[in-house]
Design a protein around this motif. Structure first.
Motif, PDB file in Angstrom:
ATOM      1  N   LEU A  38     -71.668  26.016  -2.272  1.00 45.11           N
ATOM      2  CA  LEU A  38     -72.870  25.339  -2.761  1.00 45.11           C
ATOM      3  C   LEU A  38     -72.517  24.389  -3.900  1.00 45.11           C
ATOM      4  O   LEU A  38     -73.007  23.260  -3.967  1.00 45.11           O
ATOM      5  CB  LEU A  38     -73.905  26.365  -3.250  1.00 45.11           C
ATOM      6  CG  LEU A  38     -74.541  27.273  -2.190  1.00 45.11           C
ATOM      7  CD1 LEU A  38     -75.442  28.301  -2.856  1.00 45.11           C
ATOM      8  CD2 LEU A  38     -75.323  26.446  -1.174  1.00 45.11           C
ATOM      9  N   ASP A  39     -71.651  24.841  -4.805  1.00 36.65           N
ATOM     10  CA  ASP A  39     -71.265  24.004  -5.939  1.00 36.65           C
ATOM     11  C   ASP A  39     -70.386  22.832  -5.496  1.00 36.65           C
ATOM     12  O   ASP A  39     -70.406  21.769  -6.109  1.00 36.65           O
ATOM     13  CB  ASP A  39     -70.539  24.861  -6.991  1.00 36.65           C
ATOM     14  CG  ASP A  39     -70.505  24.209  -8.365  1.00 36.65           C
ATOM     15  OD1 ASP A  39     -71.414  23.401  -8.668  1.00 36.65           O
ATOM     16  OD2 ASP A  39     -69.573  24.484  -9.127  1.00 36.65           O
ATOM     17  N   ALA A  40     -69.635  23.023  -4.402  1.00 35.96           N
ATOM     18  CA  ALA A  40     -68.811  21.924  -3.883  1.00 35.96           C
ATOM     19  C   ALA A  40     -69.693  20.778  -3.404  1.00 35.96           C
ATOM     20  O   ALA A  40     -69.319  19.601  -3.512  1.00 35.96           O
ATOM     21  CB  ALA A  40     -67.928  22.420  -2.749  1.00 35.96           C
ATOM     22  N   GLY A  43     -71.756  19.865  -7.080  1.00 37.10           N
ATOM     23  CA  GLY A  43     -71.161  20.074  -8.400  1.00 37.10           C
ATOM     24  C   GLY A  43     -69.661  19.951  -8.342  1.00 37.10           C
ATOM     25  O   GLY A  43     -69.135  19.054  -7.684  1.00 37.10           O
ATOM     26  N   ASP A  44     -68.969  20.884  -8.987  1.00 40.02           N
ATOM     27  CA  ASP A  44     -67.511  20.777  -9.071  1.00 40.02           C
ATOM     28  C   ASP A  44     -66.797  21.989  -8.478  1.00 40.02           C
ATOM     29  O   ASP A  44     -65.644  22.249  -8.809  1.00 40.02           O
ATOM     30  CB  ASP A  44     -67.066  20.523 -10.508  1.00 40.02           C
ATOM     31  CG  ASP A  44     -67.598  21.579 -11.456  1.00 40.02           C
ATOM     32  OD1 ASP A  44     -68.354  22.465 -10.998  1.00 40.02           O
ATOM     33  OD2 ASP A  44     -67.269  21.525 -12.651  1.00 40.02           O
ATOM     34  N   ALA A  45     -67.496  22.704  -7.596  1.00 39.09           N
ATOM     35  CA  ALA A  45     -66.846  23.722  -6.750  1.00 39.09           C
ATOM     36  C   ALA A  45     -66.211  24.876  -7.526  1.00 39.09           C
ATOM     37  O   ALA A  45     -65.247  25.467  -7.063  1.00 39.09           O
ATOM     38  CB  ALA A  45     -65.802  23.070  -5.833  1.00 39.09           C
ATOM     39  N   ASP A  46     -66.777  25.190  -8.692  1.00 35.55           N
ATOM     40  CA  ASP A  46     -66.171  26.289  -9.445  1.00 35.55           C
ATOM     41  C   ASP A  46     -67.137  27.446  -9.732  1.00 35.55           C
ATOM     42  O   ASP A  46     -66.759  28.420 -10.371  1.00 35.55           O
ATOM     43  CB  ASP A  46     -65.567  25.769 -10.770  1.00 35.55           C
ATOM     44  CG  ASP A  46     -66.614  25.180 -11.705  1.00 35.55           C
ATOM     45  OD1 ASP A  46     -67.812  25.149 -11.326  1.00 35.55           O
ATOM     46  OD2 ASP A  46     -66.242  24.737 -12.814  1.00 35.55           O
ATOM     47  N   HIS A  47     -68.370  27.349  -9.254  1.00 34.16           N
ATOM     48  CA  HIS A  47     -69.364  28.347  -9.668  1.00 34.16           C
ATOM     49  C   HIS A  47     -69.019  29.744  -9.157  1.00 34.16           C
ATOM     50  O   HIS A  47     -69.197  30.726  -9.885  1.00 34.16           O
ATOM     51  CB  HIS A  47     -70.759  27.942  -9.204  1.00 34.16           C
ATOM     52  CG  HIS A  47     -71.862  28.752  -9.830  1.00 34.16           C
ATOM     53  ND1 HIS A  47     -72.036  28.836 -11.193  1.00 34.16           N
ATOM     54  CD2 HIS A  47     -72.833  29.532  -9.275  1.00 34.16           C
ATOM     55  CE1 HIS A  47     -73.074  29.635 -11.459  1.00 34.16           C
ATOM     56  NE2 HIS A  47     -73.567  30.067 -10.316  1.00 34.16           N
ATOM     57  N   GLY A  48     -68.541  29.841  -7.927  1.00 33.38           N
ATOM     58  CA  GLY A  48     -68.189  31.155  -7.391  1.00 33.38           C
ATOM     59  C   GLY A  48     -67.058  31.792  -8.172  1.00 33.38           C
ATOM     60  O   GLY A  48     -67.144  32.960  -8.594  1.00 33.38           O
TER      61      GLY A  48
HETATM   62 MG    MG Z   1     -69.586  23.990 -11.351  1.00 32.61          MG
END
Ligand code: MG
Length: 219
Positions: A38-40, A43-48
């Motif tokens: 979802l963040d990818a 956003g910047d793909a780091d939330h997980g």
């Molecule tokens: Mg992020």
């Protein structure tokens, strides 16, 4: 202190809050790849990865610590999240737990009303820290309906928290068509529409974890 597995809670104690943190860490770890996907998208793909690291550290802190009060426990969780979760969500979730813990000072039995007041304080901390309100495609779009649902079941913790978890999931899903006006996703403008907000998704998991504890589905 040990939890009272298998029974529905009428009120939460410190052991139940410890179980909430542990269950949150489990659910976040199980869904970390989804959160990152979802963040990818917006956003910047780091939330997980960030949330998995943070909740894992918080769960370890809970295991290692001996907390006599809800406030001390949740404040420690908040400080752990601030120092281990990167990006914007670390300070936001950290502030949430610090404020929620602060509102529980002196409380060792947390019923539906006390919980709602504490969550409201925590959610207010998120709104202030993020300068955001509901409807901006953020985690508040899961927290706000959850609080409203909890408030709609006064005196019934189990029904209130179950409703809150369901409302958070609906709130998460409702972020999909929204255009982000706060956070990194807002840089995308109209292109942020069509994707679920990762912060709303992680918030829905924290409330699902709380529902598991209140319903007696955890040990
Ligand atoms: Mg992020």
């Amino acid at each position: 202190m040990t939890g009272d597995a298998g029974s529905v809670r009428r009120a939460l104690n410190v052991a139940d809050l410890e179980a909430w943190v542990r269950r949150s860490a489990e659910l976040i770890a199980e869904h970390a790849d989804e959160l990152t996907d979802l963040d990818a998208a917006i956003g910047d793909a780091d939330h997980g990865a960030n949330m998995k690291r943070g909740l894992s550290a918080a769960a370890a802190t809970v295991e290692a610590g001996s907390f006599t009060g809800a406030d001390a426990l949740l404040k420690k969780v908040g400080m752990t999240l601030v120092s281990t979760v990167g990006g914007a969500s670390g300070p936001l979730y950290g502030t949430f737990f610090l404020r929620t813990g602060g509102a529980l000072s002196g409380r060792d039995s947390i019923d539906a009303e006390v919980l709602a007041d504490a969550l409201e304080a925590g959610i207010g901390g998120i709104a202030a820290r993020g300068r955001a309100t509901a409807g901006e495609k953020t985690m508040l779009d899961a927290w706000s309906p959850a609080l409203e649902a909890l408030r709609s079941h006064p005196g019934d913790l189990a029904a209130g928290v179950a409703a809150a978890a369901q409302a958070a999931a609906r709130g998460r899903d409702a972020t999909e068509p929204m255009v982000a006006t706060k956070g990194r996703a807002s840089y995308l403008g109209q292109r942020s529409a069509g994707h679920i907000d990762p912060g709303a998704a992680s918030t829905a998991l924290l409330l699902a974890a709380l529902d598991d504890v209140v319903a007696g589905r955890t040990v």
